[in-house]
Scaffold this active site. Structure first.
Site, short mmCIF file in Angstrom:
data_model
loop_
_atom_site.label_atom_id
_atom_site.label_comp_id
_atom_site.label_asym_id
_atom_site.label_seq_id
_atom_site.Cartn_x
_atom_site.Cartn_y
_atom_site.Cartn_z
N SER A 270 38.93 78.64 20.92
CA SER A 270 39.15 79.86 21.69
C SER A 270 39.28 81.09 20.80
O SER A 270 38.43 81.30 19.94
CB SER A 270 40.38 79.64 22.58
OG SER A 270 40.27 80.42 23.72
N HIS A 418 38.77 74.46 29.56
CA HIS A 418 39.01 75.14 28.28
C HIS A 418 40.09 74.42 27.49
O HIS A 418 41.28 74.51 27.83
CB HIS A 418 39.45 76.57 28.63
CG HIS A 418 39.57 77.48 27.47
ND1 HIS A 418 38.47 77.89 26.74
CD2 HIS A 418 40.65 78.09 26.91
CE1 HIS A 418 38.87 78.72 25.79
NE2 HIS A 418 40.19 78.84 25.86
C1 GCU Z 1 41.69 84.43 26.88
C2 GCU Z 1 40.63 85.33 26.34
C3 GCU Z 1 39.57 84.55 25.55
C4 GCU Z 1 40.24 83.66 24.54
C5 GCU Z 1 41.28 82.81 25.21
C6 GCU Z 1 42.11 81.94 24.26
O1 GCU Z 1 41.14 83.63 27.90
O2 GCU Z 1 40.07 86.06 27.39
O3 GCU Z 1 38.70 85.44 24.90
O4 GCU Z 1 39.28 82.89 23.86
O5 GCU Z 1 42.20 83.65 25.87
O6 GCU Z 1 42.24 82.25 23.10
O7 GCU Z 1 42.66 80.96 24.76
#
Ligand code: GCU
Length: 439
Positions: A270, A418
């Site tokens: 992420s 995710h």
């Molecule tokens: C949020 C953000 C993403 C990021 C994520 C994370 O969802 O919008 O860009 O990758 O956090 O780091 O979990």
């Protein structure tokens, strides 16, 4: 990180493929002055140009030099029934020499606490040092104490985001957080497969809020930052990446750990996947790069403007990037780079991109297309880029729970949301075996 309603509306997310605008990707193999790059010998100059563009327009500038000290705080050779040697290190980062000298009030150092788990060698001769092992280095989101239930691991003292549960209290971590992120860090499996695991809390390097460059590594270099054009001041991703290089410096300074410094992969999930990509781009010592669900500002093509967009990320997380990135809110086509070039900066080193079917926010299709569009860089250097199982360029993403991993670029799509899951790690370990297990 609430997005104000006005911005949320302005940057409303689109999930409809038919609304992806027409776009043309900047060619990784055409220089800014329009010259075609047709020989491997031209790549280093073109590569430097692309690094500069990402520095100026996306991540911001960090110093070229680092000052790092490293101390072993604790060693435990009884972890995993004696199969793992666990070491906790304190990596002290001092102001870089490029910061003209400590001004009044300038922080003197930043401490990064690093957890290192090395498989105990069974193959070493009695007196001979066991062979050094390859490793994965990745930052974690909540503290080293959250990656394992081991009660001896230090609980981070750094600022943590308030999770509204018992694992945090007034932006400090508590013992209730022990092991809560263990599913993301299958350390025993890594060790069994012959890899060391190296991790540190990202908030040790730079706390994840907009603090006007006050804390973390930014606080060590006020003069350096003040000397930059304002739009090129480094965001947190640049600081976290620099921190990864500092950790690698420390590993290099501590050969007793038994880690082969020429075989360290950098991995992140992420926002930390965005960070791993930039660390791989800026530090050629990383032998392999892994981006897991990194999405916007990471592996996903900005020009598709689907899921999280440049405008949206800049309004929710303005401190991650340099201010120059804001010019591209609702204006992705003017961005002089896109994520296929960030992936291509790893070349000729292998790179793995992982996505998840339900993680539409991170645009799995855009991550696949970017991995594929990085292939010409690898081909220029005589390596296959992203290829399917018949050796051809894949037209579509793989089926869920499958990978394209026979080239120097790997892409896999996990079923699910995710996360950094064991499935992802298995894909990365299988891929790494092809490159980091060779002598
Ligand atoms: C949020 C953000 C993403 C990021 C994520 C994370 O969802 O919008 O860009 O990758 O956090 O780091 O979990």
């Amino acid at each position: 990180f609430a997005v104000s309603p006005v911005n949320a509306q302005k940057f409303q997310a689109n999930y409809d493929e038919s609304k992806v605008p027409d776009y043309e990707l900047p060619d990784p193999l055409t220089t800014q002055s329009g010259t075609a790059v047709t020989e491997a010998s031209q790549w280093p100059d073109r590569r430097a140009e692309i690094v500069d563009l990402f520095t100026q327009h996306v991540f911001g500038q960090m110093p070229d030099d680092r000052q790092v000290e490293c101390e072993i705080v604790r060693r435990d050779d009884q972890v995993h029934q004696g199969a793992t040697v666990r070491t906790e290190l304190t990596v002290t980062v001092k102001p870089p020499q490029s910061d003209a000298g400590a001004a009044d009030g300038e922080a003197e150092s930043v401490e990064i606490h690093v957890l290192v788990d090395v498989p105990r060698s069974t193959s070493g001769q009695d007196d001979a040092a066991p062979p050094a092992v390859p490793a994965f280095l990745g930052l974690n989101f909540q503290g080293n104490h959250t990656v394992t239930t081991d009660p001896k691991v230090r609980i981070t003292q750094s600022w943590v985001r308030d999770r509204r549960n018992e694992t945090t209290e007034e932006n400090r971590a508590t013992a209730a957080g022990r092991g809560v992120a263990a599913s993301r860090w299958p350390i025993e499996m890594l060790n069994q497969r012959g890899y060391a695991n190296i991790t540190a809390y990202y908030g040790d390097i730079d706390p994840d809020f907009d603090d006007g460059f006050e804390n973390g590594l930014h606080g060590l270099m006020p003069e350096f930052i003040a000397g930059l054009p304002p739009e090129q001041r480094p965001g947190s991703i640049a600081a976290w990446s620099y921190g990864l290089s500092c950790i690698l410096d420390a590993i290099e300074m501590t050969p007793d750990l038994g880690i082969d410094i020429s075989k360290v992969a950098v991995l992140g999930h992420s926002r930390l996947g965005k960070t791993a990509l930039w660390a791989g781009a800026t530090d050629p010592r990383f032998a392999l790069v892994v981006s897991n669900d990194s999405g916007c500002g990471g592996a996903a093509l900005s020009r598709r403007a689907i899921g999280e967009t440049v405008g949206r990320i800049n309004s929710s997380f303005p401190h991650w990037f340099c201010d120059g990135f804001e010019q591209y809110n609702l204006n992705e086509n003017s961005l002089p780079v896109d994520s296929h070039q960030l992936i291509g900066l790893a070349a000729p080193r292998p790179i793995a991109v992982g996505s998840a079917t339900e993680d539409k926010w991170a645009d799995p299709v855009g991550e696949f297309l970017a991995a594929r569009a990085a292939s010409p860089v690898y081909e220029l250097l005589g390596l296959p880029g992203l290829i399917d199982n018949t050796g051809n360029t894949p037209l579509q993403p793989p089926h869920p729970d499958h990978a394209y991993s026979n080239g120097a670029i790997s892409y896999h799509l996990r079923r699910g949301g995710h996360d950094l899951a064991e499935h992802d790690w298995r894909r990365y370990l299988d891929f790494a075996d092809r490159f980091l297990k060779q002598d």
